[in-house]
Design a protein around this motif. Structure first.
Motif, PDB file in Angstrom:
ATOM      1  N   SER A 151       0.863  -1.341   0.094  1.00  0.00           N
ATOM      2  CA  SER A 151      -0.119   0.190   0.154  1.00  0.00           C
ATOM      3  C   SER A 151       0.867   1.359   0.082  1.00  0.00           C
ATOM      4  CB  SER A 151      -0.892   0.212   1.428  1.00  0.00           C
ATOM      5  OG  SER A 151      -0.048  -0.052   2.345  1.00  0.00           O
ATOM      6  N   GLY A 152       0.315   2.506  -0.317  1.00  0.00           N
ATOM      7  CA  GLY A 152       1.275   3.499   0.003  1.00  0.00           C
ATOM      8  C   GLY A 152       1.450   4.015  -1.751  1.00  0.00           C
ATOM      9  N   HIS A 244       3.080   9.521   8.312  1.00  0.00           N
ATOM     10  CA  HIS A 244       2.249   8.851   7.005  1.00  0.00           C
ATOM     11  C   HIS A 244       2.296   7.597   6.931  1.00  0.00           C
ATOM     12  CE1 HIS A 244       2.757  13.057   4.951  1.00  0.00           C
ATOM     13  NE2 HIS A 244       1.757  13.121   6.054  1.00  0.00           N
ATOM     14  N   LYS A 247       0.372   5.900  10.079  1.00  0.00           N
ATOM     15  CA  LYS A 247      -1.154   6.311   9.947  1.00  0.00           C
ATOM     16  C   LYS A 247      -1.851   5.379   9.043  1.00  0.00           C
ATOM     17  CE  LYS A 247      -4.237  10.138   8.894  1.00  0.00           C
ATOM     18  NZ  LYS A 247      -4.967   9.458   7.559  1.00  0.00           N
ATOM     19  N   ARG A 248      -1.145   4.961   7.698  1.00  0.00           N
ATOM     20  CA  ARG A 248      -1.807   4.155   6.828  1.00  0.00           C
ATOM     21  C   ARG A 248      -1.692   2.711   7.293  1.00  0.00           C
ATOM     22  NH1 ARG A 248       2.027   4.539   3.372  1.00  0.00           N
ATOM     23  NH2 ARG A 248       2.939   2.371   3.321  1.00  0.00           N
ATOM     24  N   GLU A 251      -4.533   2.322   9.571  1.00  0.00           N
ATOM     25  CA  GLU A 251      -5.764   2.243   8.895  1.00  0.00           C
ATOM     26  C   GLU A 251      -6.181   0.716   8.548  1.00  0.00           C
ATOM     27  OE1 GLU A 251      -5.993   6.707   7.479  1.00  0.00           O
ATOM     28  OE2 GLU A 251      -5.353   5.087   6.050  1.00  0.00           O
ATOM     29  N   ARG A 252      -5.071  -0.134   8.112  1.00  0.00           N
ATOM     30  CA  ARG A 252      -5.320  -1.220   7.636  1.00  0.00           C
ATOM     31  C   ARG A 252      -5.397  -2.474   8.481  1.00  0.00           C
ATOM     32  NH1 ARG A 252      -4.070   2.199   4.134  1.00  0.00           N
ATOM     33  NH2 ARG A 252      -4.480   2.029   1.897  1.00  0.00           N
TER      34      ARG A 252
END
Length: 329
Positions: A151-152, A244, A247-248, A251-252
């Motif tokens: 992700s990202g 960041h 945080k990502r 969220e997952r």
């Protein structure tokens, strides 16, 4: 006698020390303290020194009371920004007291006030709560790395960051400060500059050494002093990349957000493994701890670079050129 000297009682009050210097106000003195501080100290206390100058700046150093310092601490604690890893403003309150003590230590050294006259040292720091950080389990670490790699907008960079911190147990500041000259691919080492301007060479796996060199070259690092870790546009990364990233991941993986897991948990994970398998002395060297606090035994259990490399090789399963076959578990 005062009239003969051309003085008034007010003039005598304004002269606060034996050298005849005028006692500075907080607003006048704080910039001098900041100028004499190290870059790391300015980063840590700069915000709180600004708050001191704004709230108490009109007072002379000898006019500030312990109540003034404590009131400022309460104000900063109540207004502290809520963060994912926050402790309800306790750390902010602790930093206020530490920042104020730094100002008054400098004032004592400069001869403006007596050691017993420091109001900042009469205010107790908030009691530090038990540290919630722990070592991550292998499954938790695997899940975190999987999210970072899938992700990202820059999975290569994020995977490299997590691998670097897992292998070296370095702090964020140590990773951000890495330059091209700090990478030794022949001996598979990185030179880390961390808290208190400490400097050490830390073993990394040959695979990570090669990947770091490829990453740096591909993203524009040419000069020895160029930063190692970079965005795809060639700019050096900042601490915001870590914010960041986590945080990502949070969220997952909701449990990451709920527990406030951050990069420093990787340090706990690695050092816990090293201590369990290779003992306290090698874990201490692996962490880069150089302070002399603790029992005198620490003087006699220092571990060298080869012992750290041996622990790394065992943890990663990848041979290291500096690993010693004679270091036992």
């Amino acid at each position: 006698m005062l009239a003969h000297l051309g003085l008034t009682p007010t003039d005598l009050v304004a002269q606060s020390d034996t050298s005849g210097r005028t006692m500075p106000t907080v607003a006048e003195y704080v910039p001098r303290v900041a100028a004499a501080a190290s870059p790391g100290t300015r980063r840590t206390y700069g915000t709180y020194w600004n708050r001191m100058a704004a709230g108490l700046g009109h007072l002379r150093l000898d006019e500030v009371t312990a109540s003034d310092i404590e009131a400022l601490m309460r104000q900063v604690t109540a207004g502290a920004r809520t963060r994912r890893t926050g402790r309800h403003g306790r750390h902010a309150g602790e930093h206020v007291i530490a920042a104020a003590r730094a100002v008054y230590r400098r004032a004592i050294a400069d001869g403006y006030i007596a050691p017993a006259a420091s109001p900042a040292h009469r205010v107790a720091k908030p009691r530090r709560l038990p540290n919630p950080r722990r070592a991550l389990t292998p499954d938790e670490l695997q899940d975190i790395n999987l999210v970072a790699r899938t992700s990202g907008n820059d999975v290569i960079l994020d995977a490299l960051l997590l691998r670097l911190h897992t292998e070296t147990a370095c702090r964020r500041g140590g990773a951000l400060a890495l330059r091209l000259v700090d990478l030794d691919t022949r001996h598979c080492l990185v030179r880390l500059t961390e808290k208190g301007d400490t400097l050490r060479w830390q073993p990394i796996t040959p695979t990570l050494a090669d990947r770091l060199q490829e990453h740096a070259r591909a993203r524009g690092a040419v000069l020895p002093t160029d930063r190692l870790l970079r965005y795809r546009n060639g700019q050096p990364i900042s601490s915001r990349r870590y914010d960041h990233l986590w945080k990502r991941i949070g969220e997952r993986l909701p449990w990451v957000a709920a527990q406030g897991i951050s990069t420093h948990w990787l340090r706990h994970t690695t050092l816990t493994w090293v201590e369990r398998h290779y003992g306290y002395g090698i874990a201490r060297a692996y962490a880069g701890h150089t302070d002399r606090r603790g029992p005198a035994t620490t003087t006699y259990i220092k571990a060298d670079l080869h012992a750290v490399a041996t622990a790394l090789a065992a943890m990663t399963g990848e041979p290291h050129p500096l690993a010693s076959p004679h270091t036992s578990r």
